[in-house]
Design an enzyme around this catalytic site. Structure first.
Site, PDB file in Angstrom:
ATOM      1  N   CYS A  42      -8.423   0.678  -1.611  1.00 13.92           N
ATOM      2  CA  CYS A  42      -7.453   0.665  -0.525  1.00 13.92           C
ATOM      3  C   CYS A  42      -7.321   2.070   0.059  1.00 13.92           C
ATOM      4  O   CYS A  42      -7.471   3.072  -0.648  1.00 13.92           O
ATOM      5  CB  CYS A  42      -6.095   0.185  -1.047  1.00 13.92           C
ATOM      6  SG  CYS A  42      -4.807   0.084   0.229  1.00 13.92           S
ATOM      7  N   ASP A  44      -4.713   3.517   0.865  1.00 18.31           N
ATOM      8  CA  ASP A  44      -3.438   4.116   0.452  1.00 18.31           C
ATOM      9  C   ASP A  44      -3.674   5.521  -0.117  1.00 18.31           C
ATOM     10  O   ASP A  44      -4.508   5.716  -0.993  1.00 18.31           O
ATOM     11  CB  ASP A  44      -2.770   3.225  -0.605  1.00 18.31           C
ATOM     12  CG  ASP A  44      -1.326   3.603  -0.858  1.00 18.31           C
ATOM     13  OD1 ASP A  44      -1.071   4.744  -1.286  1.00 18.31           O
ATOM     14  OD2 ASP A  44      -0.441   2.749  -0.658  1.00 18.31           O
ATOM     15  N   ARG A  46      -2.104   7.198  -2.125  1.00 13.16           N
ATOM     16  CA  ARG A  46      -1.732   7.381  -3.534  1.00 13.16           C
ATOM     17  C   ARG A  46      -2.812   6.900  -4.496  1.00 13.16           C
ATOM     18  O   ARG A  46      -2.634   6.979  -5.718  1.00 13.16           O
ATOM     19  CB  ARG A  46      -0.426   6.632  -3.815  1.00 13.16           C
ATOM     20  CG  ARG A  46       0.753   7.074  -2.972  1.00 13.16           C
ATOM     21  CD  ARG A  46       1.896   6.087  -3.062  1.00 13.16           C
ATOM     22  NE  ARG A  46       1.536   4.789  -2.488  1.00 13.16           N
ATOM     23  CZ  ARG A  46       2.314   3.714  -2.505  1.00 13.16           C
ATOM     24  NH1 ARG A  46       3.526   3.792  -3.071  1.00 13.16           N
ATOM     25  NH2 ARG A  46       1.915   2.579  -1.960  1.00 13.16           N
ATOM     26  N   HIS A  98      -4.160  -2.158  -5.731  1.00 15.07           N
ATOM     27  CA  HIS A  98      -3.092  -1.431  -6.421  1.00 15.07           C
ATOM     28  C   HIS A  98      -1.765  -2.143  -6.205  1.00 15.07           C
ATOM     29  O   HIS A  98      -1.517  -2.729  -5.147  1.00 15.07           O
ATOM     30  CB  HIS A  98      -3.003   0.018  -5.930  1.00 15.07           C
ATOM     31  CG  HIS A  98      -2.586   0.149  -4.497  1.00 15.07           C
ATOM     32  ND1 HIS A  98      -1.279   0.374  -4.112  1.00 15.07           N
ATOM     33  CD2 HIS A  98      -3.297   0.080  -3.350  1.00 15.07           C
ATOM     34  CE1 HIS A  98      -1.215   0.445  -2.802  1.00 15.07           C
ATOM     35  NE2 HIS A  98      -2.425   0.260  -2.304  1.00 15.07           N
ATOM     36  N   CYS A 101       1.026  -2.621  -2.853  1.00 13.98           N
ATOM     37  CA  CYS A 101       0.137  -2.457  -1.698  1.00 13.98           C
ATOM     38  C   CYS A 101       0.860  -2.808  -0.388  1.00 13.98           C
ATOM     39  O   CYS A 101       1.364  -3.922  -0.221  1.00 13.98           O
ATOM     40  CB  CYS A 101      -1.097  -3.339  -1.862  1.00 13.98           C
ATOM     41  SG  CYS A 101      -2.271  -3.239  -0.491  1.00 13.98           S
TER      42      CYS A 101
END
Length: 206
Positions: A42, A44, A46, A98, A101
């Site tokens: 992803c 993202d 993080r 994750h 999400c």
């Protein structure tokens, strides 16, 4: 006005630390790359693949998109997949979602957000994600954290199925190329990866 100086300063500090520990750190990666794995994750911020796996440059070939989706019509993903398998000879593909999400949350919220009225690339991607979740989408608008986490896993399993059915993967397996697929979820709270599913060429045979 923003500036790139903080990132440049951190880059110089990182490079200096690597050279101090190993003067040949960058030289060893200069002329070729031989990654052992393709990571599909992803976007993202993080969930940085190299950081959470403790990998060095040259170890992972990485593709990231919203909600770690595998869409057959995504030329970017498919070209990365083909290049990794055919030209880099990776032996492992890790599909990683994750918990928490935002893409999955957006898919749940889609009918009630402005995205539902758009024809943008983002709107199309989120609509495809909602479709991938299928009957697992709860009927109520508000979803608990537990429900969201379960749907993250549902999404990983759905995208994993798409990955195993792609032409580059099937062709590699038919040719006898060593290639294992893994579906994982990253826990933002613990920092741990959890394996959900695995498939190899032998398991794909009829």
């Amino acid at each position: 006005m923003t500036t790139l100086k903080p990132l440049l300063a951190k880059n110089r500090s990182w490079a200096l630390q690597r050279r101090e520990r190993n003067p040949d750190y960058f030289e060893q990666y200069l002329h070729q790359q031989k990654p052992h794995s393709l990571w599909i994750g992803c976007s993202d911020s993080r969930v940085p693949a190299e950081v959470l796996t403790g990998s060095h440059p040259g170890e992972l070939f990485v593709h990231r998109n919203i909600a770690n989706m595998v869409v057959d019509g995504d030329d970017n993903l498919m070209s990365v997949l083909q290049y990794a398998i055919l030209y880099l000879g990776v032996k492992r593909i890790v599909l990683c979602g994750h918990y928490g999400c935002g893409g999955v949350q957006a898919a749940l919220d889609l009918p009630h957000t402005p995205l539902a009225q758009e024809s943008s690339a983002l709107a199309r991607r989120i609509a495809a994600l909602r479709q991938a979740l299928g009957a697992e989408v709860p009927s109520e608008q508000a979803a608990s954290a537990e429900t969201l986490n379960r749907l993250v896993e549902v999404n990983v399993l759905a995208q994993f199925s798409h990955l195993a059915a792609t032409a580059p993967v099937r062709e590699a397996w038919r040719a006898g190329q060593p290639l294992d697929l893994f579906g994982c979820v990253y826990d933002l709270q613990s920092g741990h990866l959890k394996e959900l599913i695995q498939q190899s060429a032998e398991e794909s045979s009829p």
